[in-house]
Design a protein around this motif. Structure first.
Motif, PDB file in Angstrom:
ATOM      1  N   GLN A 178      35.274  40.411  52.584  1.00 22.68           N
ATOM      2  CA  GLN A 178      35.642  40.901  51.250  1.00 22.68           C
ATOM      3  C   GLN A 178      34.455  40.704  50.310  1.00 22.68           C
ATOM      4  OE1 GLN A 178      38.801  38.111  50.963  1.00 22.68           O
ATOM      5  NE2 GLN A 178      40.387  39.486  51.787  1.00 22.68           N
ATOM      6  N   PHE A 179      34.214  41.713  49.483  1.00 21.01           N
ATOM      7  CA  PHE A 179      33.076  41.655  48.554  1.00 21.01           C
ATOM      8  C   PHE A 179      33.314  40.498  47.580  1.00 21.01           C
ATOM      9  CE2 PHE A 179      30.732  43.031  44.712  1.00 21.01           C
ATOM     10  CZ  PHE A 179      29.499  43.326  45.261  1.00 21.01           C
ATOM     11  N   ASN A 180      32.330  39.583  47.475  1.00 21.25           N
ATOM     12  CA  ASN A 180      32.614  38.382  46.658  1.00 21.25           C
ATOM     13  C   ASN A 180      31.492  38.033  45.683  1.00 21.25           C
ATOM     14  OD1 ASN A 180      30.635  37.489  48.294  1.00 21.25           O
ATOM     15  ND2 ASN A 180      31.658  35.574  48.887  1.00 21.25           N
ATOM     16  N   VAL A 181      30.763  39.058  45.213  1.00 24.01           N
ATOM     17  CA  VAL A 181      29.688  38.782  44.247  1.00 24.01           C
ATOM     18  C   VAL A 181      30.280  38.732  42.837  1.00 24.01           C
ATOM     19  CG1 VAL A 181      27.475  39.587  43.332  1.00 24.01           C
ATOM     20  CG2 VAL A 181      28.052  39.975  45.749  1.00 24.01           C
ATOM     21  N   PRO A 182      29.886  37.744  42.030  1.00 25.15           N
ATOM     22  CA  PRO A 182      30.421  37.674  40.657  1.00 25.15           C
ATOM     23  C   PRO A 182      29.874  38.808  39.786  1.00 25.15           C
ATOM     24  CG  PRO A 182      28.754  35.972  41.017  1.00 25.15           C
ATOM     25  CD  PRO A 182      28.979  36.640  42.347  1.00 25.15           C
ATOM     26  N   ILE A 183      30.517  39.022  38.652  1.00 27.99           N
ATOM     27  CA  ILE A 183      30.077  40.088  37.750  1.00 27.99           C
ATOM     28  C   ILE A 183      28.686  39.748  37.193  1.00 27.99           C
ATOM     29  CG2 ILE A 183      31.141  39.017  35.715  1.00 27.99           C
ATOM     30  CD1 ILE A 183      31.925  41.894  34.793  1.00 27.99           C
ATOM     31  N   GLY A 184      27.896  40.760  36.895  1.00 30.07           N
ATOM     32  CA  GLY A 184      26.567  40.558  36.315  1.00 30.07           C
ATOM     33  C   GLY A 184      26.676  40.564  34.799  1.00 30.07           C
ATOM     34  N   SER A 185      25.570  40.334  34.132  1.00 26.49           N
ATOM     35  CA  SER A 185      25.647  40.292  32.649  1.00 26.49           C
ATOM     36  C   SER A 185      24.777  41.390  32.053  1.00 26.49           C
ATOM     37  CB  SER A 185      25.172  38.924  32.169  1.00 26.49           C
ATOM     38  OG  SER A 185      23.899  38.692  32.753  1.00 26.49           O
TER      39      SER A 185
END
Ligand SMILES: C[S@@+](CC[C@H](N)C(=O)[O-])C[C@H]1O[C@@H](n2cnc3c(N)ncnc32)[C@H](O)[C@@H]1O
Length: 320
Positions: A178-185
């Motif tokens: 499952q894709f698990n990268v946090p949101i960017g800013s």
């Protein structure tokens, strides 16, 4: 040098276009004159200058000027079995190229861009970027058989939206894939990319690109002698801490690097022209010993370990 190559060279010098790219279009379009070629390039400038719709830390565009010098000048078909942002195809734009990868969401997105760009742009225009929306759309793949619950257009939209809004454009999956990268800013992430998606779609159609979901090993099914195959696999690890190979379902450890080397050797025996990029490690030099090596320099701005940021050496292995 063939007459097409000679004319492409003269044309690219006269009109400041890249030789490889011009040669592909000269072969593709069979222009009757330079004027006809010039008007084609002027009319299709936006399509020819389209940019990859996915972003990536290690993408090849950064070192493309160095890589282009190593491309073979003469070859038949082109194959890119580790596709992601297709940087080398972009530089060649060869007709009927075989573009493939094992990432099902990536390949679905290429197919949708090629066949349904308007529907995709319409879906992306409904995506209201926020932390909540990001968390909600990222969680789609937590559903059982999630790919059956959404259309190909929705899945392609999700793939592009997450790529363009996640931290450092990283692509990482957890042990459940499952894709698990946090949101960017990013202040104003341009994930709709209306004009670019339209141009990429036109380029895929005009060049009649063949897009496939498959392992790199399947290149052996389509490749023929005098074809050019470019491998840009997940790289060999520089150190235990710097190993980032979890692109998708297949971990790419050293056993896979050896399987890739075996495919490289088979293609060499089939009289294909083969190029492979990787980290310049002793392991890679050892398993490819006997082939030609070139070193290119690349910058890495993303690594949890500061010590691994900065300039790294990449090795380019060739059999020609
Ligand atoms: C380093 S990236 C390619 C970057 C690309 N050259 C660019 O310019 O953006 C490696 C790609 O290999 C794919 N990949 C990983 N394992 C694979 C396999 N066994 N067969 C085919 N593709 C694979 C990943 O999904 C990823 O898209």
């Amino acid at each position: 040098m063939t007459s097409i190559a000679l004319n492409s060279l003269r044309f690219s010098i006269q009109f400041w276009f890249d030789f490889h790219l011009v040669k592909s279009w000269f072969e593709h379009m069979n222009f009757a004159s330079f004027e006809e070629a010039k008007s084609f390039f002027d009319t299709n400038k936006k399509m020819i200058n389209a940019t990859p719709f996915v972003k990536w830390v290690g993408w090849k565009r950064q070192i493309m000027p160095q890589l282009k010098k190593l491309f073979p000048t003469e070859f038949n078909n082109y194959h890119e079995p580790f596709l992601w942002g297709w940087a080398v195809f972009f530089a060649l734009q060869k007709k009927q190229s075989f573009l493939s990868d094992v990432n099902a969401e990536l390949i679905n997105t290429y197919q949708v861009i090629k066949d349904k760009p308007k529907k995709l742009i319409k879906f992306l225009e409904t995506c209201n970027h926020s932390k909540d929306f990001y968390t909600e759309i990222r969680a789609w793949d937590r559903q059982e058989n999630w790919q059956e619950n959404f259309t190909d257009v929705q899945r392609a939209g999700r793939f592009i939206y997450l790529n363009r809004t996640c931290f450092n454009w990283l692509y990482r999956v957890n042990s459940k894939w499952q894709f698990n990268v946090p949101i960017g800013s990013y202040a104003n992430p341009d994930f709709v990319q209306k004009e670019n998606i339209t141009n990429v779609s036109k380029l895929l159609k005009e060049t009649k690109a063949i897009i496939k979901l498959q392992s790199f090993k399947d290149v052996l099914k389509n490749a023929k002698s005098w074809d050019f195959v470019y491998f840009d696999p997940p790289y060999d690890t520089l150190s235990e801490t710097a190993n980032f190979t979890s692109y998708n379902e297949s971990w790419f450890a050293r056993n896979m690097q050896i399987e890739l080397r075996d495919v490289f050797v088979k293609l060499d025996k089939m009289w294909c022209k083969v190029m492979m990029s990787n980290h310049n490690t002793d392991f890679i030099r050892e398993i490819y010993s006997g082939f030609k090596f070139e070193i290119v320099k690349a910058r890495r701005n993303v690594n949890s370990n500061w010590a691994w940021r900065g300039e790294v050496e990449e090795i380019v292995v060739m059999n020609y």
